[in-house]
Design a protein around this motif. Sequence first.
Motif, short mmCIF file in Angstrom:
data_model
loop_
_atom_site.label_atom_id
_atom_site.label_comp_id
_atom_site.label_asym_id
_atom_site.label_seq_id
_atom_site.Cartn_x
_atom_site.Cartn_y
_atom_site.Cartn_z
N GLN A 422 0.84 -1.19 0.00
CA GLN A 422 0.00 0.00 0.00
C GLN A 422 0.88 1.25 0.00
OE1 GLN A 422 -3.38 0.03 -0.21
NE2 GLN A 422 -3.29 -2.23 -0.36
N VAL A 423 0.57 2.20 -0.89
CA VAL A 423 1.36 3.43 -1.01
C VAL A 423 0.42 4.63 -0.97
CG1 VAL A 423 3.22 2.32 -2.32
CG2 VAL A 423 1.27 3.31 -3.54
N GLU A 424 1.02 5.81 -0.78
CA GLU A 424 0.26 7.06 -0.75
C GLU A 424 0.43 7.80 -2.07
OE1 GLU A 424 1.33 9.49 2.52
OE2 GLU A 424 1.22 7.88 4.00
N PRO A 425 -0.64 8.28 -2.66
CA PRO A 425 -0.52 9.05 -3.89
C PRO A 425 0.34 10.30 -3.67
CG PRO A 425 -2.79 8.38 -3.52
CD PRO A 425 -2.05 8.05 -2.28
N GLY A 426 1.18 10.58 -4.65
CA GLY A 426 2.04 11.75 -4.57
C GLY A 426 3.30 11.57 -3.76
N ARG A 427 3.69 10.33 -3.45
CA ARG A 427 4.88 10.09 -2.66
C ARG A 427 5.78 9.08 -3.37
NH1 ARG A 427 4.98 9.35 3.93
NH2 ARG A 427 7.10 10.15 4.20
N CYS A 428 7.11 9.20 -3.09
CA CYS A 428 8.10 8.31 -3.69
C CYS A 428 8.61 7.32 -2.65
CB CYS A 428 9.26 9.11 -4.28
SG CYS A 428 8.79 10.18 -5.66
N TYR A 429 9.09 6.16 -3.18
CA TYR A 429 9.54 5.08 -2.32
C TYR A 429 10.79 4.43 -2.91
CZ TYR A 429 4.80 5.53 -0.45
OH TYR A 429 3.64 6.02 0.11
N GLU A 448 5.58 -2.71 -10.42
CA GLU A 448 4.55 -2.29 -11.36
C GLU A 448 3.61 -1.36 -10.62
OE1 GLU A 448 2.68 -5.76 -12.86
OE2 GLU A 448 4.52 -6.61 -13.71
N LEU A 449 3.48 -0.16 -11.18
CA LEU A 449 2.68 0.88 -10.54
C LEU A 449 1.91 1.61 -11.63
CD1 LEU A 449 2.11 2.20 -7.74
CD2 LEU A 449 3.88 3.87 -8.31
N GLY A 450 0.63 1.28 -11.79
CA GLY A 450 -0.14 1.88 -12.86
C GLY A 450 0.43 1.50 -14.22
N ASP A 451 0.74 2.50 -15.03
CA ASP A 451 1.33 2.26 -16.35
C ASP A 451 2.85 2.24 -16.31
OD1 ASP A 451 -1.21 2.22 -17.39
OD2 ASP A 451 -1.22 4.36 -17.90
N HIS A 452 3.44 2.38 -15.14
CA HIS A 452 4.89 2.45 -15.02
C HIS A 452 5.43 1.14 -14.44
CE1 HIS A 452 4.68 6.76 -15.86
NE2 HIS A 452 3.70 6.83 -14.97
N ALA A 453 6.66 0.82 -14.84
CA ALA A 453 7.32 -0.38 -14.33
C ALA A 453 8.82 -0.13 -14.28
CB ALA A 453 7.01 -1.60 -15.21
N GLY A 454 9.49 -0.78 -13.38
CA GLY A 454 10.94 -0.68 -13.25
C GLY A 454 11.49 -1.95 -12.64
N GLU A 474 -2.03 6.26 -7.76
CA GLU A 474 -2.21 4.87 -7.33
C GLU A 474 -2.09 4.75 -5.81
OE1 GLU A 474 -0.74 5.21 -11.41
OE2 GLU A 474 0.04 5.88 -9.46
N GLU A 475 -2.78 3.76 -5.26
CA GLU A 475 -2.75 3.49 -3.84
C GLU A 475 -2.10 2.15 -3.51
OE1 GLU A 475 -6.69 3.84 -2.33
OE2 GLU A 475 -6.78 6.03 -2.60
N SER A 476 -1.65 1.43 -4.53
CA SER A 476 -0.97 0.16 -4.29
C SER A 476 0.05 -0.07 -5.39
CB SER A 476 -1.97 -1.01 -4.25
OG SER A 476 -2.60 -1.17 -5.52
N ALA A 477 1.10 -0.78 -5.04
CA ALA A 477 2.16 -1.14 -5.98
C ALA A 477 2.42 -2.63 -5.87
CB ALA A 477 3.44 -0.37 -5.67
N ALA A 478 2.74 -3.24 -7.02
CA ALA A 478 3.03 -4.68 -7.07
C ALA A 478 4.53 -4.87 -7.20
CB ALA A 478 2.29 -5.32 -8.24
N LEU A 479 5.15 -5.41 -6.16
CA LEU A 479 6.59 -5.71 -6.17
C LEU A 479 6.78 -7.20 -6.41
CD1 LEU A 479 7.67 -3.56 -3.11
CD2 LEU A 479 8.16 -3.07 -5.49
#
Length: 498
Positions: A422-429, A448-454, A474-479
């Motif tokens: 779970q992540v907060e919109p507008g913040r980096c991690y 994977e976060l929305g349309d972005h991936a790294g 986004e409020e969630s990221a898939a690691l």
Amino acid sequence: MAAARGVVERGRRAASGMARPAHTARAAALTLLTALAGLSAGEPARADLSDDAARVARMWSLSGARVARLPSLFIEHGRTRLVAITPPPAGTSGAAGTSGAAGTSGAAGAAGAAGAVGAAGAAGTPSAAGAKADECLTAAFLAPRIVEFTLETSPLAGDVSVLEGLVERLRGRDPDEERRVHSVGGAAVITRCGPAREELGRVAVEVLSPRGAFDVVVASSSGPPERIEAILPERAFGPVAPRGDPGRPAEPGPLDARVARAARRARTEGALRVVPTDMSSSVVGTGQFSVKLAEGCHRIDLMAEVPSATVRRATDLDAEAREAGTGRLLDRDRSDAPDGRLDFCLGEPGVVEVPFLGAAGPVKVVLSDAQWPLPPFVPGHFGARARGNLAAALHRRHAPAPRAQPIAEAVGAQGDTLVPVQVEPGRCYFAAAGLVRGELRALRLSVELGDHAGRDDAGDGSEGAGVAFCSELEESAALRVGARGNSPVWVLAVWPMD
């Protein structure tokens, strides 16, 4: 054939069914004709590695050569394999010597391959029974077309003396390069005729790609056999430009100036302290440091003095950093630069051994250790090894030190693992994965976060990977953590970054 009979029976029923529509009968008849055409056409041609080897063996045998195939090989990068080659036995026809070639029986092919494999146990040279003094011996190594490798034969007795070889190397030339054959399109062939057949007693195969599978075809003939490019035209890439001679490596300069420059660079990047240590290398330019290091991230620069003699070996230090006692690899340098560089992080104080080679004889060698502190919020409850690997992921990515505890932690093992966070919109991690125990062959961390991936892959000798990402809405990221090795156990930590 059973499937074809079923198609035929269905076609007969369709043709005799008067109550069926005409278009159904026509479709059944067309299916029947298609099945019969497929049966008459035979098995479709394949273009795999074994088929290429069988084609080469068949074409060489048709020209009158005695041909045999060795068992398949699989070689990893950095591991040189010695392959023994002997001529196929006398009286062996070309077809019988090829395992799996068209028109041969399995027993005959196995016998031909066994005759060739017998070279592995031979202690002498390739002088099999029936081999004439003026015959040519050929060994063809076939791999997938994307695999790059080299072949090297042993020199004839008295061909190059030890003194002449040493002088050539001191002048920056490698006499062994003349005996190396570089692959083109995944294929390389060596042919030696007459007394020069002795060179094929042992052939060294070195894979320049990550790994490769090989099929080996051996032929004995009255002259050089047909070229591989004519038999396998799909592997021909046209003329290959010569590699040329780049000349001697650039001189690194005075040792004291290089040590001072490395210290200034480390302090500019925020190192707390830089401690130099020196020793003298052996007459062949090797040695080993054993240093006690504090916890933190370390950069070790290895620099060797350049002798003033006119004729000397080039300075090119290669080194490793290993944990004393366990022998665990911390980092490795195999670059072509004159100086060596090793980067790693320690979760607790310990003794590190640094073996090296590549100095120009018995000269002064300096080890310069630059130290950075461990980030304060890297978790230590998973052990010192995990703490050091997580810190190494942050340090390698030049990420700022976290200012808060991780918002998520996870532990995993072999395979691919999905970790939703779970992540907060507008913040980096920043997320980092590090090995806790076991042996690691590959470690990948992706997000994977929305349309972005790294993603990030741990490098050679590294046991940590890290990736930074930012959430817009986004409020969630898939690691995803992918680990391969010998019973690896890893830990994942995710920090919020200001």
